[in-house]
Design a protein around this motif. Structure first.
Motif, short mmCIF file in Angstrom:
data_model
loop_
_atom_site.label_atom_id
_atom_site.label_comp_id
_atom_site.label_asym_id
_atom_site.label_seq_id
_atom_site.Cartn_x
_atom_site.Cartn_y
_atom_site.Cartn_z
N THR A 83 14.27 27.34 3.48
CA THR A 83 12.99 27.78 3.97
C THR A 83 12.07 28.54 2.88
N GLN A 84 12.80 28.90 2.06
CA GLN A 84 12.06 29.73 0.97
C GLN A 84 11.53 29.01 -0.17
N ASN A 85 10.52 29.23 -0.62
CA ASN A 85 9.48 28.78 -1.72
C ASN A 85 9.35 29.64 -2.97
N SER A 86 9.98 30.79 -2.97
CA SER A 86 9.83 31.65 -4.13
C SER A 86 10.76 32.78 -4.16
N THR A 87 10.86 33.09 -5.33
CA THR A 87 11.91 34.47 -5.55
C THR A 87 11.55 35.22 -6.48
N LEU A 88 11.65 36.44 -6.64
CA LEU A 88 11.54 37.47 -7.60
C LEU A 88 12.89 37.72 -8.34
N LEU A 89 12.58 37.25 -9.73
CA LEU A 89 13.68 37.28 -10.83
C LEU A 89 13.58 38.97 -11.29
N ILE B 32 0.64 -1.06 0.08
CA ILE B 32 -0.16 0.19 0.00
C ILE B 32 0.79 1.11 0.03
N PHE B 33 1.74 1.17 0.84
CA PHE B 33 2.77 2.64 0.87
C PHE B 33 3.58 2.79 -0.29
N SER B 34 3.83 1.52 -1.11
CA SER B 34 4.80 1.53 -2.10
C SER B 34 4.07 2.00 -3.28
N SER B 35 2.86 1.83 -3.25
CA SER B 35 1.81 2.05 -4.58
C SER B 35 1.16 3.50 -4.40
N HIS B 36 1.08 3.89 -3.08
CA HIS B 36 -0.01 4.99 -2.93
C HIS B 36 1.05 6.32 -2.48
N THR B 37 2.12 5.99 -1.98
CA THR B 37 2.87 7.00 -1.35
C THR B 37 4.29 7.13 -1.91
N PRO B 38 4.53 7.05 -2.97
CA PRO B 38 5.99 7.50 -3.57
C PRO B 38 6.55 8.53 -3.14
N GLU B 39 7.77 8.62 -2.85
CA GLU B 39 8.63 9.73 -2.43
C GLU B 39 8.34 10.78 -3.20
N VAL B 40 7.94 12.10 -2.71
CA VAL B 40 8.17 13.33 -3.21
C VAL B 40 9.12 14.19 -3.01
N LEU B 41 10.01 14.44 -3.93
CA LEU B 41 10.92 15.27 -3.89
C LEU B 41 10.90 16.87 -4.43
N SER B 42 11.13 17.72 -3.53
CA SER B 42 10.85 19.13 -4.05
C SER B 42 12.15 19.27 -5.03
N PRO B 43 11.76 20.07 -6.07
CA PRO B 43 10.73 20.63 -6.44
C PRO B 43 9.73 19.78 -7.15
N ALA B 44 8.42 19.62 -6.86
CA ALA B 44 7.48 18.71 -7.74
C ALA B 44 6.68 19.69 -8.65
N VAL C 156 8.82 33.59 -9.14
CA VAL C 156 9.14 32.12 -9.35
C VAL C 156 8.68 31.47 -8.14
N SER C 157 7.69 30.45 -8.00
CA SER C 157 7.57 29.57 -6.65
C SER C 157 7.49 28.08 -7.06
N TRP C 158 7.83 27.59 -6.03
CA TRP C 158 8.02 26.07 -6.15
C TRP C 158 7.42 25.40 -4.90
N GLY C 159 7.43 24.04 -4.93
CA GLY C 159 6.82 23.21 -3.83
C GLY C 159 7.02 21.78 -4.08
N PRO C 160 6.48 20.98 -3.19
CA PRO C 160 6.51 21.36 -1.94
C PRO C 160 7.82 21.88 -0.87
N LEU C 161 7.61 22.73 0.06
CA LEU C 161 8.61 23.03 0.88
C LEU C 161 9.02 21.97 1.82
N GLN C 162 10.31 21.51 1.65
CA GLN C 162 10.74 20.61 2.53
C GLN C 162 12.18 20.94 3.19
#
Length: 545
Positions: A405-411, A346-358, A372-378
Motif C-alpha cells: 500500500t506504499q508508493n514512496s519512501t525516503l532514502l 478494442i480492449f486488447s489495443s487500447h487497454t494493455p495490462e499496466v503493471l506497477s511500477p509504470a 522516491v515515488s512510483w505508480g500506479p499503486l496496485q
C-alpha cells in the motif's frame, strides 16, 4: 563647495570599480536563455587597434557566462568596414572555448564605416530565420551595435526595418555618437538599451548590458509531453540552475462554464476550487503529473521561487487522452452492428495490462536523502516493493522493502553530490516481478563563508578579507553598493578565483555595503555582508545574510 562634494560623490557611485582588473565570471554558468545575439562591431579606420582590442575584450567578458548551443544562446559577429564581413555565424560555436579563441584572433577591417551595408547583411542573411547559418524561427533575436559613433551613415531606416521584424536593437557608443540619433535606433526602453561609455571603462557596463540581453532572450517556456489518460509530464528550462530555491507546480482541471484558470501568479481554477501541488528542486526541469482524469482539460502553473532573483510565473493548458468508455462508445457508434464482435480487439489495443511500477519519480532531493515515488499503486496485485540503490559507478548496494500500500519512501544516509542508481521492483501476486530504474543526484554541500572583515584605507577605499572553504569551491562573488546612492539599485560586482581570500576596493561611496558569497558547482553558498565606515579606522565585521 557642497555642489562639488555632491558631484564627486555621485561620480564615485556611478564609476565604482576595483583598483585591480576584474576577473571574468566562470564560463557557461548561465543556463537561463535561448536566443540568437548578433554583435555588429565597428572596426573601420576611425577605430584604433587599441580601441578594437578593448571592444573584443569587452565582448569576451560579456559573453563568458552564457551557455552556448542549439537549445541555448547562439552568437554571431559582423564587422563593419568598407566591405563588412561576417566573422562567424550563429551555427559556428557551441562552446565557450571555441568562441573565446575566435574573439582573441579577430583582426580589424579598417577602411570606411559602411554600417548601412552591414545592417543589410544582418537583416537579409544573419537575422532572417530559415537562411543558412541564420537565426532560429520562433526565438528572440538581438542585435548589439558597438560603435565609436564617427560617421555611421544613415542607419535610422535600416534599424527601423530590423525592429519592425522583431529584432531587439541595443547600442554601445564609446563617446562620439549622436545621442538624438542613437536613441531613435534602439528598442525601448532607451535607458536600458543605449550605453555611452569611455573605451577604457567599458567593464562598468558589462553586467547591465548582460542583464538587458538576458531580459530579452530569457527562456521562460513550459511544455507538456507524454500525455496519457491519467498522467502527463511537465517540462521547462531550469532557470533556477545554480541558484538556491525551488519550483512550485500547481495543476488542476480547468473551471467548467467558460472560464480558464491558472493565469500568471494565480492558482489553477478548478471546478471545486481544488488543485494538486508539487515541489521540485532548483536543478529540476521535469515533473510527472499523476492522478489525472481521462478526457479532461487541465491547467498547470510553474512558479520558480528564489531569494536571489525574480522569475515570471508560467502556465500552460493540456487535455488528457480519452478513457476506455469514450473509445468504446465512439467505436460502437461507428461500427454499430459489429460492436460486440470487436470488443476484444478494442480492449486488447487500447487497454494493455499496466503493471506497477509504470513510472518512478524523484523529489525532495537533498544533500543526504531523496524521496522516491512510483505508480500506479496496485495493492490488489502487488505483495511488496523492493527498492535497491547504489552510488555510481561501483558503490555499495543498499536495499529496503515496503508494503503493497506504499508508493514512496525516503532514502537516507546518502553521499552529497553523488549520482545514484535507484531500482524499484514490484513483486506481484501472480509471481511476476517488474522493475524500473532511475538515476538521481544528491545536492552538493555548499559551506557558508566563515568570516568577513573590512579595513578602511584612506577616505574611499577598503581592504576586504575573508575565510572560506576550499572543498568544491569555484570562486567568490563580491558585490558592493552605496546605501545612500542617488541611483537606487546601482550595484557593482566582481568574480574572484577560489584561491582569493582578499581584495581592495577603491572609490567607494560613504557607508558602502560589501558582500562576499562563495560559489560552488551547482549553487551559491551563504555569504556575509558588512558596511564600510570611513569616519574611523575600526574594523567592520560581517553580518550573516
Amino acid at each position: 563647495m557642497e555642489k562639488r562634494v555632491l558631484l564627486t560623490w555621485i561620480l564615485s557611485c556611478l564609476l565604482l570599480r576595483p583598483s585591480a582588473p576584474q576577473n571574468p565570471a566562470p564560463a557557461g554558468v548561465l543556463n537561463c536563455c535561448e536566443g540568437d545575439v548578433l554583435f555588429v562591431l565597428d572596426s573601420s579606420g576611425s577605430v584604433s587597434s587599441y580601441e578594437h582590442s578593448r571592444m573584443l575584450t569587452f565582448l569576451s567578458e560579456l559573453l563568458l557566462p552564457f551557455s552556448l548551443g542549439e537549445d541555448q544562446v547562439r552568437v554571431g559577429l559582423l564587422q563593419v568596414g568598407t566591405n563588412p564581413r561576417l566573422e562567424f555565424g550563429f551555427d559556428t560555436f557551441s562552446t565557450q572555448s571555441g568562441l573565446q579563441g575566435a574573439l582573441r584572433n579577430i583582426k580589424p577591417l579598417k577602411g570606411d564605416t559602411n554600417t548601412v551595408e552591414a545592417l543589410r547583411m544582418a537583416k537579409e542573411r544573419v537575422l532572417r530565420p530559415g537562411t543558412a547559418d541564420g537565426a532560429r524561427a520562433g526565438l528572440p533575436r538581438v542585435l548589439v551595435w558597438l560603435t565609436d559613433g564617427v560617421k555611421p551613415g544613415d542607419v535610422l531606416g535600416p534599424m527601423a526595418e530590423l525592429r519592425e521584424e522583431g529584432v531587439a536593437v541595443l547600442v554601445v557608443s564609446t563617446g562620439h555618437g549622436n545621442y538624438q540619433v542613437l536613441r531613435q535606433v534602439v528598442s525601448p526602453p532607451v535607458e536600458e538599451h543605449l550605453y555611452f561609455v569611455d573605451i577604457d571603462d567599458m567593464n562598468i557596463i558589462t553586467e547591465d548590458l548582460r542583464d538587458a540581453i538576458i531580459e530579452i532572450i530569457r527562456a521562460e517556456r513550459i511544455q507538456v509531453r507524454d500525455v496519457s489518460t491519467n498522467s502527463a509530464t511537465l517540462q521547462w528550462r531550469p532557470v533556477l540552475s545554480g541558484l538556491t530555491g525551488h519550483y512550485e507546480i500547481r495543476f488542476g482541471p480547468v473551471l467548467t462554464g467558460g472560464g480558464e484558470g491558472g493565469g500568471a501568479g494565480t492558482s489553477p481554477s478548478t471546478g471545486g476550487g481544488q488543485y494538486q501541488r508539487l515541489i521540485q528542486s532548483a536543478e529540476s526541469s521535469t515533473a510527472r503529473l499523476t492522478g489525472l482524469k481521462p478526457d479532461t482539460t487541465y491547467t498547470a502553473t510553474l512558479i520558480p521561487e528564489s531569494n536571489e532573483q525574480a522569475f515570471n510565473t508560467l502556465s500552460t493548458t493540456f487535455t488528457t487522452k480519452p478513457g476506455l468508455f469514450h473509445i468504446l462508445f465512439t467505436h460502437c457508434v461507428i461500427t454499430l452492428c459489429n460492436c460486440a464482435l470487436d470488443l476484444y480487439s478494442i480492449f486488447s489495443s487500447h487497454t494493455p495490462e499496466v503493471l506497477s511500477p509504470a513510472v518512478v519519480t524523484i523529489s525532495e532531493s537533498g544533500q543526504t536523502s531523496v524521496q522516491v515515488s512510483w505508480g500506479p499503486l496496485q495493492p490488489e496485485k502487488v505483495t511488496s516493493y523492493y527498492i535497491e540503490y547504489a552510488a555510481l559507478p561501483r558503490g555499495k548496494l543498499h536495499a529496503v522493502t515496503v508494503g503493497r500500500t506504499q508508493n514512496s519512501t525516503l532514502l537516507r544516509d546518502l553521499q552529497p553530490d553523488t549520482t545514484y542508481l535507484v531500482t524499484v521492483t514490484a513483486r506481484h501476486t501472480s509471481g511476476k516481478e517488474k522493475a524500473m530504474s532511475v538515476k538521481v543526484c544528491t545536492q552538493e554541500v555548499t559551506p557558508a563563508l566563515a568570516d568577513l572583515q573590512l579595513t578602511t584605507v584612506g577616505s574611499d577605499a577598503v581592504q576586504v578579507n575573508w575565510k572560506g572553504s576550499v572543498t568544491g569551491l569555484r570562486g567568490y562573488w563580491l558585490t558592493w553598493e552605496g546605501q545612500q546612492s542617488s541611483v537606487p539599485g546601482q550595484r557593482s560586482s566582481l568574480y574572484l578565483p577560489p584561491d582569493s581570500l582578499s581584495t581592495r576596493l577603491t572609490h567607494l561611496p560613504p557607508s558602502a555595503r560589501v558582500c562576499v558569497s562563495p560559489i560552488y558547482r551547482t549553487a551559491r553558498g551563504e555569504g556575509l555582508c558588512c558596511t564600510a565606515q570611513f569616519h574611523s579606522d575600526a574594523l567592520a565585521y560581517g553580518n550573516q545574510l
